[in-house]
Write a protein that holds these residues in place. Structure first.
Motif, PDB file in Angstrom:
ATOM      1  N   ILE A 143     -22.675 -18.334 -30.353  1.00 54.74           N
ATOM      2  CA  ILE A 143     -22.431 -19.743 -30.661  1.00 54.74           C
ATOM      3  C   ILE A 143     -22.970 -20.123 -32.039  1.00 54.74           C
ATOM      4  O   ILE A 143     -23.142 -21.308 -32.341  1.00 54.74           O
ATOM      5  N   THR A 144     -23.189 -19.127 -32.885  1.00 53.91           N
ATOM      6  CA  THR A 144     -23.765 -19.384 -34.203  1.00 53.91           C
ATOM      7  C   THR A 144     -22.950 -20.399 -34.990  1.00 53.91           C
ATOM      8  O   THR A 144     -23.498 -21.374 -35.533  1.00 53.91           O
ATOM      9  N   GLU A 145     -21.655 -20.185 -35.083  1.00 55.12           N
ATOM     10  CA  GLU A 145     -20.812 -21.074 -35.889  1.00 55.12           C
ATOM     11  C   GLU A 145     -20.738 -22.466 -35.279  1.00 55.12           C
ATOM     12  O   GLU A 145     -20.699 -23.463 -36.002  1.00 55.12           O
ATOM     13  N   ALA A 146     -20.708 -22.539 -33.965  1.00 59.70           N
ATOM     14  CA  ALA A 146     -20.676 -23.856 -33.313  1.00 59.70           C
ATOM     15  C   ALA A 146     -21.959 -24.625 -33.603  1.00 59.70           C
ATOM     16  O   ALA A 146     -21.940 -25.839 -33.840  1.00 59.70           O
ATOM     17  N   LEU A 147     -23.098 -23.924 -33.593  1.00 56.40           N
ATOM     18  CA  LEU A 147     -24.377 -24.575 -33.906  1.00 56.40           C
ATOM     19  C   LEU A 147     -24.392 -25.086 -35.341  1.00 56.40           C
ATOM     20  O   LEU A 147     -24.863 -26.195 -35.615  1.00 56.40           O
ATOM     21  N   SER A 167     -29.657  -8.518 -33.211  1.00 57.92           N
ATOM     22  CA  SER A 167     -30.276  -7.873 -34.364  1.00 57.92           C
ATOM     23  C   SER A 167     -29.695  -8.340 -35.691  1.00 57.92           C
ATOM     24  O   SER A 167     -30.315  -8.165 -36.735  1.00 57.92           O
ATOM     25  N   SER A 168     -28.511  -8.942 -35.644  1.00 62.71           N
ATOM     26  CA  SER A 168     -27.878  -9.449 -36.868  1.00 62.71           C
ATOM     27  C   SER A 168     -28.174 -10.917 -37.117  1.00 62.71           C
ATOM     28  O   SER A 168     -27.687 -11.490 -38.099  1.00 62.71           O
ATOM     29  N   GLY A 169     -28.944 -11.545 -36.222  1.00 65.30           N
ATOM     30  CA  GLY A 169     -29.296 -12.947 -36.393  1.00 65.30           C
ATOM     31  C   GLY A 169     -28.292 -13.915 -35.809  1.00 65.30           C
ATOM     32  O   GLY A 169     -28.393 -15.126 -36.033  1.00 65.30           O
ATOM     33  N   ASN A 170     -27.314 -13.409 -35.050  1.00 69.93           N
ATOM     34  CA  ASN A 170     -26.371 -14.296 -34.384  1.00 69.93           C
ATOM     35  C   ASN A 170     -27.029 -14.900 -33.142  1.00 69.93           C
ATOM     36  O   ASN A 170     -27.773 -14.227 -32.437  1.00 69.93           O
ATOM     37  N   VAL A 171     -26.720 -16.170 -32.864  1.00 70.56           N
ATOM     38  CA  VAL A 171     -27.396 -16.916 -31.812  1.00 70.56           C
ATOM     39  C   VAL A 171     -26.529 -16.988 -30.557  1.00 70.56           C
ATOM     40  O   VAL A 171     -25.332 -17.290 -30.639  1.00 70.56           O
ATOM     41  N   TYR A 172     -27.149 -16.749 -29.401  1.00 67.78           N
ATOM     42  CA  TYR A 172     -26.408 -16.713 -28.140  1.00 67.78           C
ATOM     43  C   TYR A 172     -26.926 -17.719 -27.121  1.00 67.78           C
ATOM     44  O   TYR A 172     -26.442 -17.746 -25.987  1.00 67.78           O
ATOM     45  N   LYS A 355     -16.673 -23.737 -27.061  1.00 69.50           N
ATOM     46  CA  LYS A 355     -18.022 -23.540 -27.605  1.00 69.50           C
ATOM     47  C   LYS A 355     -18.504 -24.792 -28.325  1.00 69.50           C
ATOM     48  O   LYS A 355     -19.638 -25.245 -28.143  1.00 69.50           O
ATOM     49  N   ASP A 356     -17.627 -25.360 -29.152  1.00 66.26           N
ATOM     50  CA  ASP A 356     -17.997 -26.569 -29.885  1.00 66.26           C
ATOM     51  C   ASP A 356     -18.336 -27.698 -28.925  1.00 66.26           C
ATOM     52  O   ASP A 356     -19.318 -28.429 -29.116  1.00 66.26           O
ATOM     53  N   ALA A 357     -17.536 -27.854 -27.875  1.00 70.96           N
ATOM     54  CA  ALA A 357     -17.779 -28.920 -26.899  1.00 70.96           C
ATOM     55  C   ALA A 357     -19.092 -28.686 -26.159  1.00 70.96           C
ATOM     56  O   ALA A 357     -19.863 -29.620 -25.916  1.00 70.96           O
TER      57      ALA A 357
END
Length: 480
Positions: A143-147, A167-172, A355-357
């Motif tokens: 959800i990195t981009e949505a955040l 490990s790549s810093g993407n958020v879940y 995801k955005d919602a």
């Protein structure tokens, strides 16, 4: 345990942390804000009701429908009413999003079956222990981009957010409440012992010296640890972290407490009990009995989080000005402190629009009180007028700038001695937070309870042997 409790109208008992350890639930009964309450509600209930095999998420006529978990059940009518009111308010503010609330809450015994069957809600609460496993199993959405689109990414506390990243810093997952261990102490006993109450011990060597000073000057036990109902293992895990050790490896497949950091941590407890004579004679403390002695001035220091304030001050009438808390003492350098809490995950099958919602809902329901001045002030004012503890500092889920701004917004309604929490807040920016064991934590804690009790009751206890036997016992069960 929730970092800020802004109670409105709900009062209910919490559970002992190890019995519901991954929730970060407080050690005490307290009044919460509806938002803070519901951050835990679905999980604390541990109730899973049947939900349709078709989540009915999707887009029709430009609208997005998402299923949201953690709706309080009918036996909590006030909570359910508030939740439904917030759902209606969200839909009014976001006419292109429809919410489908369900009572599905996290239950460790059924979660995997729901995930495998594709029956998870589009957004729901899970313990802070879970994100890394969910990421590896593909059971939570990135959800990195949505955040970032919603403007939340940079507002989150990076220390806590890191526990939800790959490990790549993407958020879940989105942290919505968190706690971490610190050193709770009696400021009055510190003063009587010639110690600086504004500068609590930062290392275990300093804890030992302070404990000796308290014992010599006041006769009170300088320090105390828990030892029953899995609380001893829970606290010992936190002490092991502060020595640079672990009790399980990252995926929970191997017990790891038969190592040097664990031995050194246990040896410290043993030496404080038998060499220093600074621990109480009582070796069988649970949370409540220890808190009673702490509030009565019989103990100088304990391990706890900031909402130990509720137990000691609100419930047991320790004078508020006597309550102090610093960071978790460290052994050598900065190793870490045990943390827990709750995060929100999004179904891995969610579309970008869903995801955005979902992120918008989490922002609205769980985080708005930190990020919106009107909401912050309204909640704090209601809490203060209700006579509830208002403005209690803790481990924030938002970054330090947002957190400081929040406290500035509500400063007229704060009714706790905020400066007494300064050492804890300062330490929270430096000491890494480490989640609880991911696999069979209660069995780990139970095994370590026995270890702690033995060290407290037998001055000749074999530290290495105790930990080795406990590790063997636990290892046989980790694969189940």
């Amino acid at each position: 345990m929730v970092d800020i409790d802004q109670g409105k109208r709900f009062s209910f008992p919490s559970t002992s942390p190890p019995q519901n350890h991954s929730l970060g639930v407080s050690m005490t009964k307290r009044i919460r804000s509806a938002a803070a309450l519901l951050a835990l509600g679905g999980i604390a209930a541990a109730t899973l009701v049947g939900c349709s095999s078709d989540n009915s998420s999707g887009s029709t006529d430009g609208k997005v429908t998402i299923q949201i978990g953690d709706r309080p059940s009918a036996d909590r009518p006030e909570d359910q009413k508030y939740f439904d009111e917030r759902v209606a308010a969200f839909e009014e503010a976001n006419p292109n999003i429809d919410l489908d609330p369900v009572e599905t809450g996290y239950d460790a015994t059924t979660f995997q079956a729901l995930a495998a069957g594709g029956s998870l809600p589009d957004v729901m609460s899970v313990p802070l222990t879970e994100p890394q496993g969910l990421i590896k199993r593909g059971q939570a959405a990135d959800i990195t981009e949505a955040l970032k689109s919603e403007g939340i990414y940079d507002s989150l506390n990076p220390t806590v957010r890191k526990l939800t990243e790959d490990s790549s810093g993407n958020v879940y997952a989105i942290p919505t409440n968190a706690y971490s261990f610190g050193l709770v102490y009696n400021r009055d006993l510190f003063t009587k012992a010639g110690l600086d109450p504004d500068n609590p011990p930062k290392t275990w060597d300093e804890v030992r010296e302070a404990a000796k000073a308290i014992k010599a000057a006041t006769g009170a036990a300088g320090f105390s640890v828990l030892s029953t109902n899995n609380t001893g293992g829970w606290q010992f895990t936190g002490i092991t972290y502060s020595y640079g050790g672990t009790v399980e490896n990252e995926d929970g497949s191997k017990a790891t407490f038969d190592d040097t950091p664990s031995k050194d941590a246990l040896k410290t407890i043993q030496e404080m009990r038998w060499q220093d004579g600074t621990l109480p004679e009582n070796a069988l403390y649970d949370v409540q009995s220890q808190a009673q002695d702490f509030a009565a001035g019989k103990i100088g220091m304990v391990i706890g989080a900031s909402d130990y304030y509720y137990t000691a001050v609100q419930n047991l009438k320790l004078p508020a000005e006597s309550f102090g808390i610093g960071g978790m003492p460290q052994n050598d350098g900065t190793n870490g402190t045990l943390s827990g809490g709750t995060v929100q995950i999004v179904n891995p099958n969610a579309t970008d629009a869903e995801k955005d919602a979902a992120v918008k809902w989490v922002d609205f329901f769980y985080l708005e009180r930190y990020l919106d001045q009107d909401t912050a002030v309204s909640d704090a004012k209601a809490s203060n007028e209700a006579g509830s503890v208002t403005g209690l500092p803790g481990l924030p889920v938002v970054n330090s700038d947002e957190y400081d701004q929040y406290f500035d917004w509500i400063k007229d309604y704060i009714n706790v001695p905020t400066s007494n929490f300064t050492p804890y807040r300062e330490a929270s920016t430096d000491i890494p937070v480490i989640p609880e064991p991911v696999n069979n934590a209660q069995e780990v804690y139970g095994a370590l309870d026995t270890v702690v009790q033995t060290v407290l009751t037998d001055q000749n206890a074999d530290v290495s042997g105790l930990l080795s036997q406990a590790q063997t016992d636990v290892q046989s069960r980790l694969g189940r």
